[in-house]
Design a protein around this motif. Structure first.
Motif, PDB file in Angstrom:
ATOM      1  N   LYS A 157       0.823  -1.203   0.000  1.00  0.00           N
ATOM      2  CA  LYS A 157       0.000   0.000   0.000  1.00  0.00           C
ATOM      3  C   LYS A 157       0.860   1.257   0.000  1.00  0.00           C
ATOM      4  N   MET A 158       2.158   1.074  -0.065  1.00  0.00           N
ATOM      5  CA  MET A 158       3.030   2.233  -0.173  1.00  0.00           C
ATOM      6  C   MET A 158       2.790   2.929  -1.502  1.00  0.00           C
ATOM      7  N   THR A 159       2.820   4.244  -1.482  1.00  0.00           N
ATOM      8  CA  THR A 159       2.629   4.992  -2.720  1.00  0.00           C
ATOM      9  C   THR A 159       3.975   5.200  -3.405  1.00  0.00           C
ATOM     10  N   VAL A 160       3.982   5.074  -4.717  1.00  0.00           N
ATOM     11  CA  VAL A 160       5.199   5.198  -5.508  1.00  0.00           C
ATOM     12  C   VAL A 160       4.923   6.164  -6.656  1.00  0.00           C
ATOM     13  N   GLU A 161       5.735   7.200  -6.734  1.00  0.00           N
ATOM     14  CA  GLU A 161       5.576   8.212  -7.782  1.00  0.00           C
ATOM     15  C   GLU A 161       6.858   8.317  -8.591  1.00  0.00           C
ATOM     16  N   LYS A 162       6.722   8.204  -9.929  1.00  0.00           N
ATOM     17  CA  LYS A 162       7.891   8.290 -10.810  1.00  0.00           C
ATOM     18  C   LYS A 162       8.293   9.754 -10.989  1.00  0.00           C
ATOM     19  N   THR A 163       9.597  10.031 -10.862  1.00  0.00           N
ATOM     20  CA  THR A 163      10.135  11.368 -11.053  1.00  0.00           C
ATOM     21  C   THR A 163      11.388  11.280 -11.914  1.00  0.00           C
ATOM     22  N   LEU A 164      11.958  12.431 -12.211  1.00  0.00           N
ATOM     23  CA  LEU A 164      13.188  12.453 -12.997  1.00  0.00           C
ATOM     24  C   LEU A 164      14.353  11.837 -12.230  1.00  0.00           C
ATOM     25  N   ASP A 165      14.288  11.891 -10.901  1.00  0.00           N
ATOM     26  CA  ASP A 165      15.372  11.356 -10.071  1.00  0.00           C
ATOM     27  C   ASP A 165      15.190   9.884  -9.723  1.00  0.00           C
ATOM     28  N   GLY A 166      14.085   9.289 -10.118  1.00  0.00           N
ATOM     29  CA  GLY A 166      13.816   7.895  -9.783  1.00  0.00           C
ATOM     30  C   GLY A 166      12.380   7.730  -9.331  1.00  0.00           C
ATOM     31  N   TYR A 167      12.172   7.342  -8.066  1.00  0.00           N
ATOM     32  CA  TYR A 167      10.838   7.138  -7.526  1.00  0.00           C
ATOM     33  C   TYR A 167      10.765   7.740  -6.124  1.00  0.00           C
ATOM     34  N   ILE A 168       9.602   8.297  -5.790  1.00  0.00           N
ATOM     35  CA  ILE A 168       9.362   8.804  -4.445  1.00  0.00           C
ATOM     36  C   ILE A 168       8.407   7.849  -3.746  1.00  0.00           C
ATOM     37  N   VAL A 169       8.819   7.344  -2.592  1.00  0.00           N
ATOM     38  CA  VAL A 169       8.052   6.333  -1.866  1.00  0.00           C
ATOM     39  C   VAL A 169       7.553   6.916  -0.550  1.00  0.00           C
ATOM     40  N   ASN A 170       6.278   6.666  -0.244  1.00  0.00           N
ATOM     41  CA  ASN A 170       5.694   7.056   1.032  1.00  0.00           C
ATOM     42  C   ASN A 170       4.914   5.877   1.604  1.00  0.00           C
ATOM     43  N   GLY A 171       4.921   5.763   2.912  1.00  0.00           N
ATOM     44  CA  GLY A 171       4.181   4.685   3.571  1.00  0.00           C
ATOM     45  C   GLY A 171       4.913   4.219   4.808  1.00  0.00           C
ATOM     46  N   SER A 172       4.471   3.082   5.366  1.00  0.00           N
ATOM     47  CA  SER A 172       5.116   2.564   6.572  1.00  0.00           C
ATOM     48  C   SER A 172       5.062   1.051   6.599  1.00  0.00           C
ATOM     49  N   LYS A 173       5.939   0.467   7.403  1.00  0.00           N
ATOM     50  CA  LYS A 173       5.977  -0.982   7.627  1.00  0.00           C
ATOM     51  C   LYS A 173       6.086  -1.213   9.127  1.00  0.00           C
ATOM     52  N   LYS A 174       5.141  -1.964   9.684  1.00  0.00           N
ATOM     53  CA  LYS A 174       5.210  -2.331  11.095  1.00  0.00           C
ATOM     54  C   LYS A 174       4.504  -3.664  11.316  1.00  0.00           C
ATOM     55  N   PRO A 175       5.089  -4.506  12.174  1.00  0.00           N
ATOM     56  CA  PRO A 175       6.430  -4.349  12.730  1.00  0.00           C
ATOM     57  C   PRO A 175       7.504  -4.661  11.704  1.00  0.00           C
ATOM     58  N   CYS A 176       8.645  -4.035  11.868  1.00  0.00           N
ATOM     59  CA  CYS A 176       9.784  -4.267  10.973  1.00  0.00           C
ATOM     60  C   CYS A 176      10.976  -4.657  11.842  1.00  0.00           C
ATOM     61  N   THR A 177      11.376  -5.910  11.755  1.00  0.00           N
ATOM     62  CA  THR A 177      12.486  -6.405  12.560  1.00  0.00           C
ATOM     63  C   THR A 177      13.790  -5.704  12.179  1.00  0.00           C
TER      64      THR A 177
END
Length: 395
Positions: A157-177
């Motif tokens: 469910k993380m959002t991924v947006e394509k840009t000139l520099d690559g990709y911008i990612v937003n979201g979270s992961k829990k729990p993350c060991t």
């Protein structure tokens, strides 16, 4: 008091069998542990379980990084050890018996790295990253499964947006060991291109990136040394070279192969998680058998369940070593996991009852091990979510 009675009391009171010995029925596993990571194995045998479990997670992470060989599942051509799945299962069982939190850390790292290694034919650019992990002994956190019912491990469910520099990612992961101790974190992404086509891929972030935030999440005392909290991605910029999209999974595979890229990670996870929790149950069973308490039938049932679960995992590991990652193989892996999960529950319950109330009152690690074995049920995928898929594939 006679010498024999005195010996029995010492065995029952000790957290594990005496130093320089081995937990019953884990001799092969111990040999593999010493072969693959002798320094770490010696340390774990010499340190009480609860000292490890209640200690600083950084100590375990540093041990794993320095002495634990993070590149075990990476091919020798890329700088790793190329260890077979059969031996990885044995190693995880031994580690689980001596330090459950480290076993969980290793499960998250190794299933991710092994999945990437197996999936390098779908994600060829990932080989450079694997080589980096092997040569620099980097720890990789798993940011894949998000605990959502009926979702594949790479779906996100993380959002991924394509840009000139690559990709911008937003979201979270829990729990993350290994929240505060990873060097790299991998995560599943679903990117929709301008044509409306969804691409499943793997993204990678580096620990020192200021866009990666950590929040306390794990509040219970069990497995706290595994450092499982929340990782948030706040406009994380991922360059093209660190975002690998499958070019084959969606449009070049037949129905039986479809989703293979997802299955690689899921199958490896079921193997290593099952082996780790079987090790935790083995630690309890060993105490019960060492004390020579309970009926012969009780002791026999412990051994039967331990042997049956061990052989089931060897069968699953063998199929992984044969590179079998189809939908039917995923179903068999999940079925094996649930079978082992039930065996772990029976083993730990029976061993706890055999040990009795005095062991519970005099040895904290007995109660600790009982609780941590129950946590296996909370790892993905849930039995309820898997039921339709298992009925479809196995019936």
């Amino acid at each position: 008091m006679n010498e024999k009675a005195h010996t029995n009391i010492v065995l029952c009171a000790a957290p594990f069998p005496p130093k320089n010995s081995t937990i019953m029925f884990l001799k092969e596993e111990r040999n593999i542990a010493f072969e693959l990571m002798p320094t770490l194995t010696n340390f774990l045998e010499a340190t009480p379980l609860l000292d490890l479990e209640r200690g600083d997670s950084k100590v375990l992470a540093d041990l794993f990084r320095r002495d634990g060989q993070p590149g075990l599942t990476i091919s020798k051509e890329l700088g790793g050890r190329g260890v077979r799945a059969v031996n990885m299962a044995q190693l995880h069982t031994w580690i689980g018996a001596h330090c459950p939190s480290l076993a969980v850390m290793m499960t998250m790292h190794h299933h991710t790295v092994a999945g990437m290694m197996a999936g390098s034919r779908f994600f060829p650019d990932i080989q450079d990253l694997l080589s980096l992990v092997a040569h620099d002994k980097l720890l990789v956190a798993s940011g894949f499964s998000e605990g959502r019912p009926n979702a594949h491990i790479l779906e996100s469910k993380m959002t991924v947006e394509k840009t000139l520099d690559g990709y911008i990612v937003n979201g979270s992961k829990k729990p993350c060991t290994m929240t505060h101790n990873f060097d790299l974190i991998t995560f599943g992404v679903n990117h929709v291109d301008p044509e409306g086509q969804t691409h499943i891929g793997i993204g990678v972030g580096f620990a020192g990136d200021s866009s990666i935030e950590r929040k306390k999440f794990w509040s219970v005392p069990h497995l706290q040394a595994a450092d499982s909290h929340e990782v948030r991605f706040n406009n994380l910029v991922v360059p093209e070279s660190m975002m690998c999209f499958s070019t084959a999974v969606d449009d070049q595979l037949d129905d039986a192969q479809h989703g293979t890229g997802n299955h690689l990670f899921a199958i490896w996870f079921q193997l290593l998680a099952s082996a780790s929790y079987l090790g935790m149950a083995s630690a309890l069973a060993s105490r019960a058998l060492s004390c020579n308490k309970g009926s012969q039938d009780d002791r026999a049932m412990l051994l039967i369940d331990l042997q049956g679960a061990t052989m089931a995992l060897r069968g699953l590991a063998g199929s992984i070593d044969e590179k079998r990652f189809l939908r039917s193989d995923l179903a068999r892996a999940q079925a094996t996991r649930f079978s082992v999960q039930e065996a772990v529950h029976r083993i730990s319950t029976r061993a706890f009852e055999i040990l009795g109330g005095m062991a519970f009152m005099s040895s904290e690690d007995v109660a600790y091990l009982l609780v941590v074995t129950r946590l296996f049920a909370f790892h993905p995928t849930s039995r309820l979510a898997s039921t339709p898929f298992l009925c479809e594939q196995l019936s």
